[in-house]
Design an enzyme around this catalytic site. Structure first.
Site, PDB file in Angstrom:
ATOM      1  N   CYS A 190       0.838  -1.212   0.000  1.00  9.28           N
ATOM      2  CA  CYS A 190       0.000   0.000   0.000  1.00  9.28           C
ATOM      3  C   CYS A 190       0.868   1.255   0.000  1.00  9.28           C
ATOM      4  CB  CYS A 190      -0.916   0.022   1.220  1.00  9.28           C
ATOM      5  SG  CYS A 190      -1.993  -1.416   1.342  1.00  9.28           S
TER       6      CYS A 190
HETATM    7  C1  BEZ Z   1       0.593  -4.588   1.760  1.00 10.29           C
HETATM    8  O1  BEZ Z   1       0.108  -3.514   1.501  1.00 10.29           O
HETATM    9  O2  BEZ Z   1       1.787  -4.790   1.665  1.00 10.29           O
HETATM   10  C2  BEZ Z   1      -0.265  -5.729   2.186  1.00 10.29           C
HETATM   11  C3  BEZ Z   1      -1.421  -5.490   2.888  1.00 10.29           C
HETATM   12  C4  BEZ Z   1      -2.179  -6.569   3.302  1.00 10.29           C
HETATM   13  C5  BEZ Z   1      -1.768  -7.851   3.000  1.00 10.29           C
HETATM   14  C6  BEZ Z   1      -0.614  -8.072   2.269  1.00 10.29           C
HETATM   15  C7  BEZ Z   1       0.145  -6.999   1.861  1.00 10.29           C
END
Ligand code: BEZ
Length: 211
Positions: free
Chosen positions: A46
């Site tokens: 994210c």
């Molecule tokens: C991420 O943004 O890295 C992420 C968020 C939730 C699960 C897996 C990755």
């Protein structure tokens, strides 16, 4: 929660964001919009996504598209995380992030898919036209960061259809030939497409990108 389908009016809502209270339809005004959710603040994928969107702001502006992000985290969390995004992605977050702690918007737009995650939003993308109708929906899992070049590509395609009566063929990229939509009759083609056209089949008529 009603199912949202392409062509539906984008549900309106009022929500708190990092740039103040947003009434979605008023905030959109006469512009196009992208509403996209991410699973959680302070997560790696994210962080890269929101940094990328900030860097693409000029590209969205050029297309008259307003962008707003969303997760079920609170405003304080969003504001703290923005510092990390700015620092690690070498950018300045320049669009609002909705704090959907009560999941009102997430449920309205069906962004929580319980068999993937019971509480976090998946990576939903909604493109809203300047007529407030839903033009495109894409859903990615938490583990896959989105391709924002692809998002710009589909926005270009959607706007070509909206403004120029053309569709775009498989793997189309900006500048390549477009498909004249089937609803355009042959008698109108010459006036509508002054750059010319090629009829490969009566139902497959190509023209240079009109804009
Ligand atoms: C991420 O943004 O890295 C992420 C968020 C939730 C699960 C897996 C990755």
């Amino acid at each position: 929660m009603a199912t949202i389908r392409l062509g539906d009016k984008a549900p309106n809502f009022t929500a708190e964001s990092t740039e103040g209270t947003i009434n979605f339809h008023e905030w959109l005004g006469d512009s196009w919009g992208v509403l996209f959710s991410h699973p959680a603040d302070y997560t790696p994928v994210c962080t890269t996504e929101l940094g990328t969107v900030a860097k693409y702001k000029a590209a969205f502006d050029k297309r008259d598209v307003k962008v707003v992000a969303l997760s079920v985290d609170g405003l304080d969390s969003h504001k703290g995380w923005i510092q990390d995004i700015n620092e690690t992605q070498n950018t300045t977050v320049n669009f609002p992030i909705i704090a959907d702690e009560d999941r009102m918007v997430s449920e309205l737009y069906d962004m929580i898919h319980p068999n993937a995650d019971s509480s976090a939003t998946v990576r939903s993308v909604f493109v809203i036209g300047n007529d407030k109708k839903v033009k495109l929906m894409i859903t990615y899992p938490a583990s896959t960061g989105r391709n924002f070049d692809e998002l710009l590509r589909v926005i270009d395609s959607l706007q070509l259809t909206a403004y120029h009566k053309v569709a775009t063929p498989a793997n189309w990229q900006k500048g390549e030939d477009c498909v004249i939509v089937p609803s355009v009759d042959t008698a109108s083609i010459r006036s509508l497409f002054p750059k010319g056209y090629k009829e490969i089949k009566p139902y497959l008529r190509m023209t240079p990108q009109p804009n």
